[in-house]
Enzyme design. Sequence first.
Site, PDB file in Angstrom:
ATOM      1  N   HIS A   1       5.077 -26.560  10.857  1.00  0.00           N
ATOM      2  CA  HIS A   1       6.498 -26.930  10.872  1.00  0.00           C
ATOM      3  C   HIS A   1       6.754 -28.261  11.586  1.00  0.00           C
ATOM      4  O   HIS A   1       7.447 -29.135  11.085  1.00  0.00           O
ATOM      5  CB  HIS A   1       7.326 -25.848  11.563  1.00  0.00           C
ATOM      6  CG  HIS A   1       7.104 -24.461  11.021  1.00  0.00           C
ATOM      7  ND1 HIS A   1       6.867 -24.217   9.694  1.00  0.00           N
ATOM      8  CD2 HIS A   1       7.100 -23.250  11.631  1.00  0.00           C
ATOM      9  CE1 HIS A   1       6.731 -22.901   9.518  1.00  0.00           C
ATOM     10  NE2 HIS A   1       6.856 -22.300  10.673  1.00  0.00           N
TER      11      HIS A   1
ATOM     12  N   HIS B   1       8.480 -22.989   5.661  1.00  0.00           N
ATOM     13  CA  HIS B   1       9.924 -22.752   5.507  1.00  0.00           C
ATOM     14  C   HIS B   1      10.764 -23.843   6.176  1.00  0.00           C
ATOM     15  O   HIS B   1      11.925 -24.014   5.845  1.00  0.00           O
ATOM     16  CB  HIS B   1      10.313 -21.341   5.962  1.00  0.00           C
ATOM     17  CG  HIS B   1      10.473 -21.166   7.439  1.00  0.00           C
ATOM     18  ND1 HIS B   1       9.421 -20.912   8.268  1.00  0.00           N
ATOM     19  CD2 HIS B   1      11.571 -21.198   8.231  1.00  0.00           C
ATOM     20  CE1 HIS B   1       9.864 -20.798   9.511  1.00  0.00           C
ATOM     21  NE2 HIS B   1      11.172 -20.970   9.520  1.00  0.00           N
TER      22      HIS B   1
ATOM     23  N   ASP C   1       0.739 -21.817  15.266  1.00  0.00           N
ATOM     24  CA  ASP C   1       1.895 -21.107  14.727  1.00  0.00           C
ATOM     25  C   ASP C   1       3.021 -22.063  14.323  1.00  0.00           C
ATOM     26  O   ASP C   1       3.709 -21.832  13.330  1.00  0.00           O
ATOM     27  CB  ASP C   1       2.400 -20.107  15.787  1.00  0.00           C
ATOM     28  CG  ASP C   1       3.510 -19.213  15.262  1.00  0.00           C
ATOM     29  OD1 ASP C   1       3.328 -18.627  14.182  1.00  0.00           O
ATOM     30  OD2 ASP C   1       4.563 -19.115  15.917  1.00  0.00           O
TER      31      ASP C   1
ATOM     32  N   ARG D   1       0.802  -1.227   0.000  1.00  0.00           N
ATOM     33  CA  ARG D   1       0.000   0.000   0.000  1.00  0.00           C
ATOM     34  C   ARG D   1       0.834   1.277   0.000  1.00  0.00           C
ATOM     35  O   ARG D   1       0.466   2.265  -0.630  1.00  0.00           O
ATOM     36  CB  ARG D   1      -0.929  -0.001   1.206  1.00  0.00           C
ATOM     37  CG  ARG D   1      -2.188  -0.799   0.938  1.00  0.00           C
ATOM     38  CD  ARG D   1      -3.182  -0.579   2.016  1.00  0.00           C
ATOM     39  NE  ARG D   1      -2.542  -0.761   3.310  1.00  0.00           N
ATOM     40  CZ  ARG D   1      -3.205  -0.853   4.455  1.00  0.00           C
ATOM     41  NH1 ARG D   1      -4.503  -0.773   4.462  1.00  0.00           N
ATOM     42  NH2 ARG D   1      -2.568  -1.022   5.602  1.00  0.00           N
TER      43      ARG D   1
ATOM     44  N   LYS E   1      14.707 -26.066   5.115  1.00  0.00           N
ATOM     45  CA  LYS E   1      15.931 -26.152   5.928  1.00  0.00           C
ATOM     46  C   LYS E   1      16.716 -27.385   5.522  1.00  0.00           C
ATOM     47  O   LYS E   1      16.168 -28.482   5.420  1.00  0.00           O
ATOM     48  CB  LYS E   1      15.576 -26.233   7.422  1.00  0.00           C
ATOM     49  CG  LYS E   1      15.051 -24.929   8.003  1.00  0.00           C
ATOM     50  CD  LYS E   1      14.803 -25.065   9.488  1.00  0.00           C
ATOM     51  CE  LYS E   1      14.045 -23.870  10.041  1.00  0.00           C
ATOM     52  NZ  LYS E   1      14.883 -22.748  10.409  1.00  0.00           N
TER      53      LYS E   1
HETATM   54  C1  BG6 Z   1       7.505 -18.984  12.157  1.00  0.00           C
HETATM   55  C2  BG6 Z   1       6.658 -18.725  13.382  1.00  0.00           C
HETATM   56  O1  BG6 Z   1       6.765 -19.650  11.175  1.00  0.00           O
HETATM   57  O2  BG6 Z   1       8.624 -19.786  12.524  1.00  0.00           O
HETATM   58  C3  BG6 Z   1       7.481 -18.052  14.463  1.00  0.00           C
HETATM   59  O3  BG6 Z   1       5.561 -17.898  13.030  1.00  0.00           O
HETATM   60  C4  BG6 Z   1       8.708 -18.859  14.774  1.00  0.00           C
HETATM   61  O4  BG6 Z   1       6.715 -17.868  15.642  1.00  0.00           O
HETATM   62  C5  BG6 Z   1       9.463 -19.180  13.487  1.00  0.00           C
HETATM   63  O5  BG6 Z   1       9.523 -18.114  15.649  1.00  0.00           O
HETATM   64  C6  BG6 Z   1      10.597 -20.138  13.770  1.00  0.00           C
HETATM   65  O6  BG6 Z   1      11.368 -20.292  12.620  1.00  0.00           O
HETATM   66  P1  BG6 Z   1      12.913 -20.670  12.718  1.00  0.00           P
HETATM   67  O7  BG6 Z   1      13.322 -20.863  11.304  1.00  0.00           O
HETATM   68  O8  BG6 Z   1      13.579 -19.518  13.403  1.00  0.00           O
HETATM   69  O9  BG6 Z   1      12.964 -21.919  13.541  1.00  0.00           O
END
Ligand code: BG6
Length: 533
Positions: free
Chosen positions: A272, A209, A267, A72, A213
């Site tokens: 993850h 993500h 979260d 924006r 890794k």
């Molecule tokens: C994110 C979460 O997806 O992953 C965060 O929203 C978390 O709360 C983070 O801290 C952790 O990622 P990494 O790569 O630092 O383990």
Amino acid sequence: MSIPQTVRATTQILRKGEVDRTPTVIRAKDPMTIVIFGASGDLSKRKLIPALYNLHQNGCLPDKYAVIGLSRTPMSDEAYRQMSIDFMKKEGYEDLDPNHYLFQALHYCPGNNDTPESFQALRKRLEEVEAKRGLPPNRLYYLSVAPHFFSIVVEQLMAARLIHDPKVENTWSRVIIEKPFGTDLESARALNAAITGVLDESQIYRIDHYLGKETVQNIISFRFGNTIFEPTFNNKYVDNVQITVSETLGMEGKRGAYYDTAGAMRDMVQNHMFQVLCLTAMEPPAALDSTSIRDEKVKVLRALEPYNADQVRHNTVRAQYGPKLKNGQTVEPGYLGAEGVDPESTTESFVAMRLFVNNWRWAGVPFFLRHGKRLAKRVTEVAIQFKQPPMHLFKQNDSAELCLLDDRPIQNQLVLRIQPDDGISLSFGCKPPGMQMRLQQVDMDFLYKEAFDLRSPEAYERLILDALRGDASLFTRSDEVEYAWRFIGAILDGWKHSGDKKLPQYEPYGEGPLEARKLMEGSHRRWRLIKDM
Ligand code: BG6
């Protein structure tokens, strides 16, 4: 920051000490444009632009490409370039040249995520940039926006004719969707329905993500590239598996408002940690392609029977970190005192759970998952704890000289350390030198940084490159997301209907709540100590 010029990604097997001389650089070949929605946001500045820079430096990007940021804030191309450079400098990148190809390829288009006019403007901008740079209309849209915009952006892209039919044309359109993908099963299904109503599954890249890794990917290579460990990964040999993601961070960076609507389970665990669980528990895939890998991960998730309310109570623990005190004074607020968090909130900043993968391989083996903010240490690991020997030879005699040095029975443990100090360690019992017959636990350690003189690409580099190459193996499929929500949603429902008005508090920077021990009560099992990991 020094960045090596090549990333060597090969599937060949190198012997110990052998140097990889393959000039192979995994490279996206199709000229294209990346459109980043949420361009002035934190993720874009901290991760996406640096990831593109590293990819460029490593020769992984095509000869010709462009990036258009959309958000924006009104800004010129020049201001967007400068903002990106300034931010990267703060992150430790030195000697950034404003004339670098990437920075010159950055463009900006101010706009909203939901108004047709913005998408018309984006279309015009895309066409201009593509014409100027001689690019075909291959487009990767990265949706780094609030989740309620995911389906809206996809619909607007289609309405503005910015999505190609994958079956008809020779060019491609792909969409990367950030997390969270839904907040429960129903919303994930609705989101899947909305986006698959517009896009073909092959055009959708749901990003997690953790899958980017290096050490998470190594779970697959370690398990299926060696013969000595895989035969022990089952209920005959494994006593329990502990997956820990411990963080020291709390609600820094004004995260409280978002986090309080999500909590540790949504979260981190549903996405993850469940991905790590799947890779640890899955059967060997028929091949390393996206369908085979994702099919095996889905089988793990299908083997998780959703808990009823009673099982939720017995198998899960949730808590919040308390304030940090010094001489009776609060020196750091606890979760409930964090900015943006409702002081009466029952959102968990810590979760521990026990679950069972009900299939032939894992029946009866408890998997313990634990994640929390403000714990003793930042560490992510998978610990496979093996069964004790059938007979406790070393415990037969009660005399102190003939028993273990440790008061707990020795268990072989295989620890896959994901971060930091990525590596693998195996611990086993060994006789210490001396006249007595005793057992002591010792470790065999493998550390990535010692074994390889190569830089591990950042998770976002790997995932963006894969999306540019059309490889979805490390992205999640709709059924994966839904099965994960089926299990997690039942727990969230159980919590919601528990009537709990307050959650237990745990000491900040410690091991988490004492209540987590209840998951192991009545057994010889113990949580691994976070401070010693
Ligand atoms: C994110 C979460 O997806 O992953 C965060 O929203 C978390 O709360 C983070 O801290 C952790 O990622 P990494 O790569 O630092 O383990």
